[in-house]
Design an enzyme around this catalytic site. Structure first.
Site, mmCIF file in Angstrom:
data_model
loop_
_atom_site.group_PDB
_atom_site.id
_atom_site.type_symbol
_atom_site.label_atom_id
_atom_site.label_comp_id
_atom_site.label_asym_id
_atom_site.label_seq_id
_atom_site.Cartn_x
_atom_site.Cartn_y
_atom_site.Cartn_z
ATOM 1 C CG LEU A 291 -1.059 4.145 7.187
ATOM 2 C CD1 LEU A 291 -1.564 5.049 8.305
ATOM 3 C CD2 LEU A 291 -1.501 2.711 7.458
ATOM 4 N N GLY B 247 0.855 -1.198 0.000
ATOM 5 C CA GLY B 247 0.000 0.000 0.000
ATOM 6 C C GLY B 247 0.882 1.236 0.000
ATOM 7 C CB ALA B 248 4.396 1.646 -1.091
ATOM 8 C CE LYS C 81 -6.659 14.515 17.934
ATOM 9 N NZ LYS C 81 -7.506 13.338 18.077
ATOM 10 N N GLY D 10 -0.237 4.716 -1.028
ATOM 11 C CA GLY D 10 -1.431 5.228 -0.329
ATOM 12 C C GLY D 10 -1.114 6.290 0.712
ATOM 13 C CG ASP E 205 -12.924 5.039 12.910
ATOM 14 O OD1 ASP E 205 -11.993 4.436 12.345
ATOM 15 O OD2 ASP E 205 -12.909 6.266 13.137
ATOM 16 C CG HIS F 119 -8.281 4.010 18.972
ATOM 17 N ND1 HIS F 119 -7.250 3.205 18.591
ATOM 18 C CD2 HIS F 119 -8.632 4.707 17.850
ATOM 19 C CE1 HIS F 119 -6.994 3.389 17.301
ATOM 20 N NE2 HIS F 119 -7.817 4.284 16.828
ATOM 21 C CE LYS G 37 -9.417 2.027 14.082
ATOM 22 N NZ LYS G 37 -9.433 2.744 12.928
HETATM 23 C C1 BG6 Z 1 -8.115 6.285 13.852
HETATM 24 C C2 BG6 Z 1 -9.503 6.410 13.311
HETATM 25 O O1 BG6 Z 1 -7.867 4.967 14.272
HETATM 26 O O2 BG6 Z 1 -7.946 7.177 14.950
HETATM 27 C C3 BG6 Z 1 -9.767 7.831 12.884
HETATM 28 O O3 BG6 Z 1 -9.656 5.543 12.199
HETATM 29 C C4 BG6 Z 1 -9.488 8.786 14.014
HETATM 30 O O4 BG6 Z 1 -11.109 7.990 12.427
HETATM 31 C C5 BG6 Z 1 -8.108 8.534 14.604
HETATM 32 O O5 BG6 Z 1 -9.552 10.099 13.484
HETATM 33 C C6 BG6 Z 1 -7.899 9.362 15.856
HETATM 34 O O6 BG6 Z 1 -6.564 9.251 16.258
HETATM 35 P P1 BG6 Z 1 -5.843 10.422 17.054
HETATM 36 O O7 BG6 Z 1 -4.489 9.884 17.365
HETATM 37 O O8 BG6 Z 1 -5.814 11.615 16.128
HETATM 38 O O9 BG6 Z 1 -6.686 10.697 18.269
#
Ligand code: BG6
Length: 520
Positions: free
Chosen positions: A42, A37-38, A373, A40, A265, A270, A178
């Site tokens: 991520l 997936g290089a 955030k 892409g 998600d 998390h 994930k």
């Molecule tokens: C990812 C989710 O695993 O974590 C995203 O797929 C989300 O939708 C992200 O935005 C949040 O990560 P962080 O480190 O920015 O809180």
């Protein structure tokens, strides 16, 4: 290489007198890191910037080679320039070491469902290994859509790339991101395919939250101090709130998000990991299997729940204002169905059925396009059992509160009551703050890549944990996705707010700082 001691990983630790020092925590074996997936997002946003920064800080093995693989036809030089641009945009700016780092980068075009293509890759990797002396050690990082995980694992297996320690080969490890399936059955299917070719110890399932400094700190905080553990239970703790609020919307990920929604998600991974760190029992050793055993025990103790009033609130962002600008609602985002019923916000109350936590709610909240955030865990203690001040103060005494902040600040604060100076008897809440002042030494992706090269599973998911979390969430997902009143149960909230009104009071409890502010 830029660093002086390329084979040694360094992490900052604080000695008992508070001074910080560098500690060698292990030797890094030479290896080839193969990224699928290089071409892409991520790879460009996270993986190559992380590897480049590791190179700059001397935490990459020496020798190392990095091979990007994807369907897109590219030469190694074209790949290097794309990655250079990505690091300039996303990385940590110092590009002085780029040309040497770029000499470790290679690119191979690959067809993911072709065994032949993987056999050619195997021959190429063996040749590269001979040239670079990477001792046959291989890390395969799947920066791919989840639908390709099983296919790639199978092709790696068939091409003999999953074999360990055979024919002069070193180790072979596979890194998956994930989502690990979309429910219990698909998670079991994926695991069966992975295990057909890889052993559990070869599999590294990433959860980048576990690599965040403050998240790692939870275990140190709980188990390297004696003063918190005796009160870490239903006798003293009233409730626990865990919030991961994001300003970001779905961005360009509608294809994935429309299938996932916030529960898959954020909660399956998390959020439940954060909860397990707060609620688990003490492991006998700080060692991956012991820690993961305790997490799984905790997941097993979570009460199965149905959608009772107030236990689950789902929401979806509508149009709104963020930072003074108008933003679209979820349904207006590119790639999202105009009638989509996918939740972008969830509040879920979990209960743990054991002696320590009986009756204590764990309120987990996560949403996109919220006002700020903010990622934090709040341990809300109980009120004093009897107030000796009630005649003079005539008011409720605000209970203690411990906040573990993960974002934007990284730190811990404890709020307690003190006497306000003066003749009148007045209380004032004071907050004791601890902040990580140096920023993270390693970013989350650097930490997981390093641990994978070291073969340390502590910060990765184990399959039984994944199965337990799906066991908890699959029934509620089924209920939410197939119930009659699906539309009525999905509350719209304006982008830039703190979520739907239906969740308001509980969200306020978790995020409200007013009542815990220290007096000047
Ligand atoms: C990812 C989710 O695993 O974590 C995203 O797929 C989300 O939708 C992200 O935005 C949040 O990560 P962080 O480190 O920015 O809180």
């Amino acid at each position: 290489m830029v660093n002086m001691e390329p084979n040694i990983i360094k992490e900052r630790i604080c000695s008992q007198d508070g001074s910080c020092d560098c500690l060698t925590v292990g030797d890094l074996a030479p290896c080839t890191i193969v990224i699928f997936g290089a071409s892409g997002d991520l790879t460009a946003r996270k993986l190559i910037p992380a590897l480049y920064h590791m190179y700059l800080t001397g935490s990459l093995p020496d020798p190392v080679s990095i091979v990007g693989c994807a369907r897109t036809p590219l030469s190694s030089d074209e790949f290097r320039s794309l990655m250079q641009e990505a690091c300039e945009v996303n990385g940590k700016a110092d590009m002085s070491g780029w040309s040497e780092f770029a000499s470790f980068l290679f690119y191979r075009q690959l067809i993911y469902n072709s065994e032949n293509s993987f056999r050619e890759l195997a021959a190429y990797l063996s040749e590269l290994d001979g040239q670079w002396g990477t001792k046959g050690n291989l890390v395969f990082d799947l920066a791919l859509p989840p639908s390709l995980y099983a296919v790639v694992a199978e092709m790696l297996g068939r091409a003999g790339l999953a074999d360990q320690h055979k024919e002069n080969r070193g180790w072979s490890r596979i890194v998956v991101e994930k989502p690990f399936g979309r429910d219990l059955d698909s998670a079991l299917d994926l695991d069966r395919t992975l295990h057909e070719y890889f052993q559990e110890k070869q599999i590294f399932r990433i959860d980048h939250y576990l690599a965040k400094e403050t998240v790692q700190n939870i275990l140190m905080f709980r188990f390297a101090n004696t003063i918190f553990e005796p009160i870490w239970n239903r006798g003293y703790i009233d409730s626990v709130g865990i919030m991961a609020a994001e300003k970001l919307g779905v961005e360009n990920r509608a294809g994935y998000y429309e299938q996932a929604g916030v529960i898959r998600d954020m909660f399956q991974n998390h959020m439940l990991q954060l909860m397990s760190l707060i609620a688990m029992e003490a492991p006998s050793h700080f060692e991956s299997e012991r820690v993961r055993d305790e997490k799984v025990k905790l997941f097993r103790s979570i009460r199965p729940f149905s959608r009772r009033e107030g236990e689950v609130v789902l929401g979806q962002y509508g149009p709104g204002m963020l930072d003074g600008k108008g933003v679209k609602g979820y349904r207006q985002e590119p790639g999202v169905a105009p009638e989509s019923l996918i939740p972008t916000f969830a509040l879920m109350n979990f209960y743990v059925e054991n002696w320590r936590w009986q009756g204590v709610p764990f309120c987990l909240v996560s949403g996109k396009r919220m006002a700020r955030k903010e990622t934090r865990i709040i341990i809300q203690f109980k009120e004093v059992p009897h107030s000796i001040f009630r005649d003079v103060l005539g008011e409720k005494i605000i209970p203690n509160r411990l906040v573990l902040s993960i974002y934007p600040e990284e730190g811990i604060s404890l709020t307690f009551q003190t006497k306000n100076p003066g003749a009148r008897v007045c209380l004032r809440p004071m907050t004791m703050d601890f902040r990580y002042d140096t920023g993270s030494v390693l970013d989350a992706y650097e930490k997981v890549l390093l641990d994978c090269i070291l073969g340390d599973h502590l910060l990765f998911w184990r399959q039984d944990g994944i199965e337990q979390t799906w066991r908890i969430l699959t029934p509620i997902l089924n209920e939410c996705e197939h119930c009659q009143g699906r539309r009525q149960h999905l509350h719209t909230y304006p982008a830039g707010s703190w979520g739907p009104d239906a969740a308001g009071e509980q969200v306020d409890k978790i995020r409200d700082r007013r009542e815990v502010k220290s007096a000047p």
